[in-house]
Design a protein around this motif. Structure first.
Motif, PDB file in Angstrom:
ATOM      1  N   ARG A  21      46.388  38.210  46.495  1.00  0.00           N
ATOM      2  CA  ARG A  21      47.168  37.169  45.636  1.00  0.00           C
ATOM      3  C   ARG A  21      48.630  37.278  46.043  1.00  0.00           C
ATOM      4  NH1 ARG A  21      44.700  39.616  39.935  1.00  0.00           N
ATOM      5  NH2 ARG A  21      42.748  38.283  39.814  1.00  0.00           N
ATOM      6  N   VAL A  22      49.266  38.028  46.326  1.00  0.00           N
ATOM      7  CA  VAL A  22      50.613  38.027  46.859  1.00  0.00           C
ATOM      8  C   VAL A  22      50.849  37.037  48.136  1.00  0.00           C
ATOM      9  CG1 VAL A  22      52.515  39.247  47.988  1.00  0.00           C
ATOM     10  CG2 VAL A  22      51.422  40.476  46.104  1.00  0.00           C
ATOM     11  N   GLN A  33      49.354  40.140  34.602  1.00  0.00           N
ATOM     12  CA  GLN A  33      50.597  39.940  33.994  1.00  0.00           C
ATOM     13  C   GLN A  33      51.473  39.566  34.669  1.00  0.00           C
ATOM     14  OE1 GLN A  33      50.291  40.533  30.357  1.00  0.00           O
ATOM     15  NE2 GLN A  33      47.957  40.705  30.877  1.00  0.00           N
ATOM     16  N   CYS A  34      51.689  38.280  35.163  1.00  0.00           N
ATOM     17  CA  CYS A  34      52.771  37.958  36.070  1.00  0.00           C
ATOM     18  C   CYS A  34      54.250  38.167  35.637  1.00  0.00           C
ATOM     19  CB  CYS A  34      52.428  36.561  36.429  1.00  0.00           C
ATOM     20  SG  CYS A  34      50.821  36.103  37.341  1.00  0.00           S
ATOM     21  N   VAL A  40      56.722  42.243  41.604  1.00  0.00           N
ATOM     22  CA  VAL A  40      56.855  41.664  42.871  1.00  0.00           C
ATOM     23  C   VAL A  40      56.611  40.258  42.505  1.00  0.00           C
ATOM     24  CG1 VAL A  40      56.251  43.505  44.218  1.00  0.00           C
ATOM     25  CG2 VAL A  40      54.416  42.094  43.393  1.00  0.00           C
ATOM     26  N   GLN A  75      44.552  32.755  41.152  1.00  0.00           N
ATOM     27  CA  GLN A  75      44.359  34.202  40.828  1.00  0.00           C
ATOM     28  C   GLN A  75      42.857  34.542  40.542  1.00  0.00           C
ATOM     29  OE1 GLN A  75      46.725  34.470  37.318  1.00  0.00           O
ATOM     30  NE2 GLN A  75      48.538  34.453  38.446  1.00  0.00           N
TER      31      GLN A  75
END
Ligand code: SF4
Length: 369
Positions: free
Chosen positions: A166-167, A217-218, A223, A236
């Motif tokens: 995801r990052v 939970q962005c 990060v 996501q």
């Protein structure tokens, strides 16, 4: 998906385009968050490789809440590797009862006896020795080595796959051999080599508490500012990709090559998804079909004459089949053509100075070599 296709995806995607500054920001934000919010677990804050090993084996197929009591019972019955090595198989199995996957317990017993026989009852410190213990795979080796001895080895488990994919907005599948190799390298790039044990535990906690499978939970994520999937629910849900589960979607891309004398118009892709940051011709992508002739003729008005349409070879991504056309327009107006930013005009002869996605690079090379 055939392994050849996965290989292609891995080869096409660089491991990471992160600068050293971004990587160090990622690490420091993660570690600071871990200091304040990391889980308090019975095996945290200890450097005893035996206890770390026991906790990691218990957690392989067991939730933390369920494993907690088992860990305490196991450690009080067998406080060190020698006591486990001397235990009877039936006793160990009885203690393990209810946890399932009993081969874990039997392998631990065998491994404890290996430690006594081969290393005099002292848990080994060398990576290859730890890895040679029965039931200890690459993940457990990295966890023991990094947490007990701070060795610079990155753990790669389900949490790490999820967070890193995801990052990085990364579509490389996690369930193929080349895909797993790709993520191991990516994990090593992100690893804080000075604080490997703490970093690995922080990644596990981030995946377990914040970047969860269905509801990341962005807003709480340490990060988030570096994450290419932040607040993008669609991405996501898609990541991490499993090749064996992928439904391939057909996407149609119309590129518009706008030629004005010796120049052409380009734009830079944003920093998300595939081909991020590369240059391209203005484009439109949609499901189902290419644009119609009428839509193409009306697109830029009468000063731009559509002179040619070229079909490029399909481009396969993990979950998308890209069908690509380039429509070449010639400027017919009296003054020079003009567009606003982000479009920019470049000399045709300079095209090789710009990085384009693979299909457009091949097109440019064949038309304007
Ligand atoms: S910003 Fe969201 S998607 Fe990205 S790592 Fe954090 S929780 Fe996961």
């Amino acid at each position: 998906m055939a392994s050849k296709e996965v290989n292609n995806v891995c080869e096409e995607r660089e491991h990471s385009q992160r600068t050293e500054g971004e990587l160090s920001l990622f690490r420091s934000k993660l570690l600071k968050w871990f200091d304040n919010h990391g889980r308090i677990l019975p095996w945290r804050g200890i450097a005893d490789p035996y206890k770390i090993w026991v906790s990691e084996i218990i957690l392989q197929q067991t939730q933390v809440v369920q494993g907690w009591d088992y860990y305490h019972r196991f450690i009080s019955a067998y406080p060190n590797v020698q006591s486990l090595a001397e235990a009877k198989e039936e006793e160990v199995l009885l203690l393990w009862q209810g946890l399932g996957y009993y081969s874990r317990a039997l392998n631990m017993l065998t491994a404890a006896r290996q430690v006594v026989e081969l290393y005099g009852g002292i848990f080994p410190r060398e990576e290859r020795d730890v890895a040679s213990l029965k039931g200890v795979g690459p993940y457990t080796t990295a966890a023991i080595m990094s947490i007990a001895y701070n060795a610079p080895l990155a753990v790669v488990d389900g949490n790490v796959y999820r967070v890193l994919s995801r990052v990085e907005g990364c579509e490389v599948p996690i369930d193929t051999t080349p895909g797993q190799k790709f993520y191991r390298t990516l994990a090593e790039i992100f690893l804080d080599r000075e604080k490997a044990g703490k970093y690995n535990q922080a990644m596990m906690d981030l995946g377990a508490m914040i970047c969860t499978p269905s509801t990341p939970q962005c807003p709480e994520c340490p990060v988030a500012e570096l994450c290419l999937s932040r607040d993008n629910l669609e991405l996501q849900q898609l990541l991490p990709i499993k090749a064996k589960r992928v439904a391939v979607e057909d996407r149609y891309i119309d590129y518009f090559l706008l030629l004005d004398g010796d120049s052409l118009w380009v734009e830079r892709r944003d920093k998300k998804g595939i081909w991020k940051g590369l240059y391209q011709f203005p484009m439109q992508e949609q499901k189902g079909r290419f644009l119609t002739e009428r839509q193409l003729n009306e697109r830029y008005g009468e000063d731009w004459k559509l002179v040619e349409t070229t079909d490029l070879p399909d481009h396969r991504l993990t979950h998308r089949q890209l069908h690509i056309r380039v429509h070449t327009y010639q400027w017919q107006g009296e003054l020079s053509s003009a567009f606003e930013s982000p479009l920019e005009q470049i000399a045709i002869s300079d095209h090789h100075l710009y990085a384009f996605p693979k299909p457009l690079r091949a097109f440019l090379n064949s038309h304007f070599s």
